[in-house]
Design an enzyme around this catalytic site. Structure first.
Site, PDB file in Angstrom:
ATOM      1  N   SER A 151      16.748 -51.246  23.873  1.00 58.17           N
ATOM      2  CA  SER A 151      18.133 -50.789  24.078  1.00 58.17           C
ATOM      3  C   SER A 151      18.354 -49.436  24.777  1.00 58.17           C
ATOM      4  O   SER A 151      17.239 -48.793  24.849  1.00 58.17           O
ATOM      5  CB  SER A 151      18.607 -50.707  22.460  1.00 58.17           C
ATOM      6  OG  SER A 151      18.471 -49.196  21.977  1.00 58.17           O
ATOM      7  N   THR A 152      19.596 -49.016  24.724  1.00 59.39           N
ATOM      8  CA  THR A 152      19.710 -47.733  25.452  1.00 59.39           C
ATOM      9  C   THR A 152      19.369 -46.757  24.599  1.00 59.39           C
ATOM     10  O   THR A 152      19.154 -45.514  25.251  1.00 59.39           O
ATOM     11  CB  THR A 152      21.361 -47.797  26.062  1.00 59.39           C
ATOM     12  OG1 THR A 152      21.261 -46.675  26.961  1.00 59.39           O
ATOM     13  CG2 THR A 152      22.132 -47.490  24.709  1.00 59.39           C
ATOM     14  N   LYS A 153      19.277 -46.752  23.532  1.00 54.00           N
ATOM     15  CA  LYS A 153      18.932 -45.638  22.363  1.00 54.00           C
ATOM     16  C   LYS A 153      17.611 -45.189  22.569  1.00 54.00           C
ATOM     17  O   LYS A 153      17.504 -44.128  22.253  1.00 54.00           O
ATOM     18  CB  LYS A 153      19.248 -46.171  21.084  1.00 54.00           C
ATOM     19  CG  LYS A 153      20.445 -46.680  20.495  1.00 54.00           C
ATOM     20  CD  LYS A 153      21.606 -45.666  20.484  1.00 54.00           C
ATOM     21  CE  LYS A 153      22.778 -46.108  19.859  1.00 54.00           C
ATOM     22  NZ  LYS A 153      23.644 -45.110  19.811  1.00 54.00           N
ATOM     23  N   ASP A 154      16.803 -45.941  23.289  1.00 54.35           N
ATOM     24  CA  ASP A 154      15.336 -45.371  23.879  1.00 54.35           C
ATOM     25  C   ASP A 154      15.467 -43.863  24.234  1.00 54.35           C
ATOM     26  O   ASP A 154      14.589 -43.230  24.216  1.00 54.35           O
ATOM     27  CB  ASP A 154      14.426 -46.336  24.477  1.00 54.35           C
ATOM     28  CG  ASP A 154      14.097 -47.575  23.834  1.00 54.35           C
ATOM     29  OD1 ASP A 154      14.290 -47.640  22.504  1.00 54.35           O
ATOM     30  OD2 ASP A 154      13.404 -48.374  24.436  1.00 54.35           O
TER      31      ASP A 154
ATOM     32  N   ALA B 214      16.758 -41.250  22.000  1.00 58.56           N
ATOM     33  CA  ALA B 214      15.717 -41.042  20.883  1.00 58.56           C
ATOM     34  C   ALA B 214      14.600 -40.196  21.497  1.00 58.56           C
ATOM     35  O   ALA B 214      14.135 -39.331  20.939  1.00 58.56           O
ATOM     36  CB  ALA B 214      15.157 -42.205  20.505  1.00 58.56           C
TER      37      ALA B 214
END
Length: 326
Positions: free
Chosen positions: A42-45, A48
């Site tokens: 996901s783009t959240k990597d 994060a």
């Protein structure tokens, strides 16, 4: 020899992939920023890792510490991967509307998962906002991430996702379309793109039951807009500090049913096995048809992977039970 020093070295530089069948009636070129190629799918990597590195740099996160966050699943996965490499523990607070796959995946990478009820006010002590804040205050040597108000969230997309899209489109992008939850992606990418070309239009995808669209159009936070909804990862019943409404040109709302149906259609028509918010995003692009011309280059960002929704949007029994298909 070409290799990454660890899994974190593979974050970013995701491809742009053209949509063909679902967008055949649009006059423009539609390209997807395919964020599931990140190691946590996901783009959240991106954000994060940035949030952790910034917290390490200023001492909020200390060696051997515990990372605590309320997450709909994907930010937790990104945080967990970085925590494994860097030697931290993780406690993630998740609402009970999220898929079981998301909870199982977080446990699979060593995180402790606390599940909270969805249908409570954000200020309720049982809400996932409240519980994550409380755990952050009670847990020794811990750091509460707070992705909603953490400026490193939007900064990650300003520094990486935005420049990648600009370079990959050779500066020809005219519209950027993305689902809005914490606001980090739309605000970070949007800020970068508008600095390169102020005429680039930034469109947010919202869901029914969320406050973003009405607040953007009227400046009114209308609690009557808030009610439970099924679509995961977008929409909010709060106004995160990461949402920079001045950068956003407009919102379009997508129903739970359309988001679920188009999640299936992306897989069946385009071979794109993606998450629930991608269905909302591509339906939103189709709803914005009158804003596009034959010379436009529209980039839609697809956040996460279909494996997190196998028991829901990719399960026809669930789809029938919800009334989304016959």
């Amino acid at each position: 020899m070409q290799y990454a020093e660890n899994i974190l070295g593979t974050i970013g530089n995701t491809p742009l992939v053209k949509l063909n069948k679902l967008t055949k009636d649009l006059p423009c070129l539609v390209l997807s920023k395919y964020e599931t190629f990140n190691p946590g799918n996901s783009t959240k990597d991106r954000m994060a890792l940035k949030m952790i590195e910034d917290a390490e740099a200023d001492g909020r996160l200390k060696p051997g510490g515990t990372i605590i966050e309320g997450t709909s699943g994907n930010t937790g996965m990104g945080l967990a991967l970085a925590a494994i490499v860097k030697g931290y523990k993780c406690i993630f607070v998740i609402s009970d509307k999220q898929s079981n796959e998301k909870m199982d995946i977080l446990r699979a990478v060593g995180a402790e998962v606390v599940v909270c009820p969805t249908d409570v006010e954000p200020t309720d002590p049982r809400s996932y906002y409240s519980v994550s804040k409380r755990l952050g205050a009670e847990t020794p040597n811990s750091w509460y991430v707070n992705q909603y108000d953490n400026p490193s969230n939007a900064a990650a997309h300003y520094e990486s996702t935005g420049p990648e899209i600009w370079k990959q489109t050779d500066g020809k992008i005219t519209h950027f379309v993305v689902g809005v939850g914490t606001g980090g992606t739309i605000s970070g990418v949007g800020k970068y793109l508008k600095e390169q070309n102020p005429d680039v239009k930034i469109w947010g995808i919202d869901t029914y039951g969320s406050v973003f669209k009405k607040y953007h159009e009227t400046g009114i936070f209308d609690e009557k807009e808030i009610y439970p909804y099924v679509t995961e990862g977008i929409g909010e019943d709060i106004l995160p500090e990461n949402v920079d409404f001045s950068i956003i040109d407009g919102f379009t709302k997508v129903t739970d049913k359309d988001a679920a149906v188009y999640t299936q259609l992306l897989a069946k028509e385009e071979g794109m096995f993606l998450g629930n918010s991608a269905g909302a995003a591509i339906k939103g692009v189709l709803q914005l048809k009158e804003h596009f011309t034959k010379d436009d280059v529209v980039v839609v960002l697809f956040h996460d992977h279909g494996s997190r929704y196998v028991g829901k949007m990719f399960n026809n029994e669930w789809m029938k039970k919800m009334g989304y298909i016959e």
